[in-house]
Design a protein around this motif. Structure first.
Motif, short mmCIF file in Angstrom:
data_model
loop_
_atom_site.label_atom_id
_atom_site.label_comp_id
_atom_site.label_asym_id
_atom_site.label_seq_id
_atom_site.Cartn_x
_atom_site.Cartn_y
_atom_site.Cartn_z
N ALA A 193 51.18 -38.61 28.81
CA ALA A 193 50.13 -37.99 28.00
C ALA A 193 50.29 -36.48 27.95
N SER A 194 50.66 -35.89 29.08
CA SER A 194 50.84 -34.43 29.12
C SER A 194 52.00 -33.99 28.25
N ALA A 195 52.93 -34.94 27.95
CA ALA A 195 54.07 -34.63 27.08
C ALA A 195 53.81 -35.07 25.64
N GLY A 196 52.57 -35.50 25.36
CA GLY A 196 52.22 -35.90 24.01
C GLY A 196 52.65 -37.30 23.63
N VAL A 197 52.90 -38.14 24.65
CA VAL A 197 53.32 -39.51 24.40
C VAL A 197 52.17 -40.47 24.71
N ARG A 198 51.83 -41.31 23.76
CA ARG A 198 50.80 -42.32 23.95
C ARG A 198 51.32 -43.42 24.86
N SER A 199 50.47 -43.94 25.73
CA SER A 199 50.83 -45.08 26.58
C SER A 199 49.88 -46.23 26.32
N ALA A 200 50.43 -47.43 26.27
CA ALA A 200 49.62 -48.63 26.08
C ALA A 200 49.98 -49.64 27.16
N ALA A 201 48.97 -50.27 27.75
CA ALA A 201 49.18 -51.30 28.76
C ALA A 201 48.69 -52.63 28.20
N ILE A 202 49.62 -53.55 28.00
CA ILE A 202 49.30 -54.87 27.47
C ILE A 202 49.35 -55.85 28.63
N THR A 203 48.19 -56.34 29.03
CA THR A 203 48.12 -57.22 30.19
C THR A 203 46.91 -58.13 30.04
N HIS A 204 46.68 -59.00 31.02
CA HIS A 204 45.62 -60.00 30.87
C HIS A 204 44.24 -59.34 30.87
N PRO A 205 43.31 -59.84 30.02
CA PRO A 205 41.97 -59.23 29.94
C PRO A 205 41.22 -59.21 31.26
N ARG A 206 41.51 -60.16 32.17
CA ARG A 206 40.76 -60.21 33.42
C ARG A 206 41.03 -58.99 34.31
N TYR A 207 42.09 -58.25 34.02
CA TYR A 207 42.41 -57.09 34.83
C TYR A 207 41.78 -55.80 34.30
N ARG A 208 41.05 -55.89 33.21
CA ARG A 208 40.57 -54.68 32.52
C ARG A 208 39.78 -53.75 33.44
N ALA A 256 46.88 -45.00 30.62
CA ALA A 256 47.33 -45.89 29.54
C ALA A 256 46.12 -46.53 28.86
N GLU A 257 46.24 -46.79 27.57
CA GLU A 257 45.20 -47.51 26.84
C GLU A 257 45.32 -48.99 27.18
N PHE A 258 44.26 -49.57 27.70
CA PHE A 258 44.30 -50.97 28.11
C PHE A 258 44.07 -51.89 26.91
N SER A 259 44.95 -52.87 26.76
CA SER A 259 44.79 -53.89 25.71
C SER A 259 44.89 -55.26 26.37
N GLY A 260 43.81 -56.03 26.31
CA GLY A 260 43.80 -57.35 26.91
C GLY A 260 44.51 -58.37 26.04
N ALA A 261 45.39 -59.17 26.64
CA ALA A 261 46.11 -60.22 25.92
C ALA A 261 46.35 -61.36 26.89
N GLY A 283 54.22 -42.11 15.78
CA GLY A 283 54.39 -41.30 16.97
C GLY A 283 55.03 -42.02 18.13
N PRO A 284 55.45 -41.25 19.14
CA PRO A 284 56.11 -41.85 20.31
C PRO A 284 55.12 -42.64 21.16
N ALA A 285 55.63 -43.63 21.86
CA ALA A 285 54.76 -44.45 22.71
C ALA A 285 55.56 -45.07 23.84
N LEU A 286 54.89 -45.18 24.99
CA LEU A 286 55.40 -45.90 26.15
C LEU A 286 54.53 -47.13 26.32
N VAL A 287 55.15 -48.31 26.33
CA VAL A 287 54.40 -49.57 26.35
C VAL A 287 54.71 -50.34 27.63
#
Length: 294
Positions: free
Chosen positions: A136-151, A163-168, A186-190
């Motif tokens: 984030a400090s380098a201007g890169v978005r992060s997304a975390a795709i993991t099970h909703p129960r871990y939210r 990281a932005e949490f996305s339940g799946a 834009g750039p992203a780390l997933v």
């Protein structure tokens, strides 16, 4: 003559930093090419040895074994410690998540670091910045795709903050979320987390038909993930640890004598952590265990 420098073996701590290098247009030690989006697929429980033993059920992945060296998970090799190492780039001794069950000295108790954080602030226990925060400090978005129960879990706060949490909940939902992240500008780390194989292994063992079915489903999912990638996207596949089936004849149960002077037993069966009563000499306990267990 100076001694030759020791070759640093790659570990989980190297994976995401090298992805950040790729996002910045640099080639790190892993040699990853420059990309606009980096997808780190984390398959819980997929060890190098299991993949080698089941090559026929995962031919696409098995072919990579001939080209890509195995990397070390770290110590102790367990989900809590390994995922924290992956997402902070630090060994367990620095990020502080040192086992499945660990001693909390403030309350003189043993806590489960996956689910037993009651009364513990994860930001105080795991104080290292995550690599998502660095991104984030380098201007890169992060997304975390993991099970909703871990939210809302404290473990998630400890290792995925930034990281932005996305339940799946399954492969289909994971793919749908990933496609959305890849389509955004834009750039992203997933961080793309797959728990299914680990669950099958714990429930039935890695020699079971259930585990093999989960492996085959994983291969199919990874093919769909690869198809979703664009020309400026990269994918790294890794795991937090491997698994072994321990037959009944090889299982050991500690005798009552070995637990004399032991106040708490933490860790997990493959890596016990003994916390002693005040005044008990650690050397004496270690000698007793060594004499009994080798």
């Amino acid at each position: 003559m100076l001694p030759a420098a020791k070759t640093h073996r790659l570990s989980l701590a190297d994976v995401v930093p090298n992805c950040l290098d790729a996002l910045a247009g640099r080639r790190g030690r892993m040699g990853l090419p420059p990309v606009e989006k980096a997808v780190v697929v984390v398959v819980d429980g997929l060890g190098h040895a299991q993949l080698e033993a089941h090559r026929g059920h995962a031919r696409t992945l098995a072919r990579r074994l001939e080209h890509d060296p195995a990397i070390g998970s770290g110590f102790p090799t367990t989900t809590v410690a390994a995922l924290a190492t992956l997402t902070t780039g630090e060994p367990a001794g620095r990020h502080g998540l040192v086992g499945y069950r660990v001693y909390d000295p403030t309350a003189d108790r043993v806590v489960n670091q996956l689910s037993g954080w009651e009364g513990i602030d994860p930001a105080r226990w795991q104080r290292m910045p995550t690599l998502f925060e660095r991104a984030a400090s380098a201007g890169v978005r992060s997304a975390a795709i993991t099970h909703p129960r871990y939210r809302d879990s404290a473990f998630t706060e400890a290792v995925l903050r930034g990281a932005e949490f996305s339940g799946a909940a399954d492969a289909g939902e994971r793919l749908a979320v990933l496609r959305g992240v890849l389509a955004a500008p834009g750039p992203a780390l997933v961080y793309y987390y797959v728990p299914d194989l680990d669950m099958a292994g714990h429930a039935r063992g890695v020699a079971s038909s259930e585990w093999v079915s989960a492996l085959e489903a994983l291969v199919a999912e990874l093919a769909r993930v690869a198809d979703a990638l664009g020309s400026r996207h990269g994918l790294v596949l890794t795991a937090d640890h491997g698994m072994v089936d321990v037959p009944a004849h090889a299982q050991r149960v500690a005798s009552a004598a070995l637990l004399e002077g032991v106040r708490h037993v933490a860790g997990e069966p493959r890596c016990l952590q003994l916390h002693l009563e005040p005044g008990v000499a650690p050397e004496a306990v270690a000698e007793a265990w060594s004499a009994s267990e080798g």
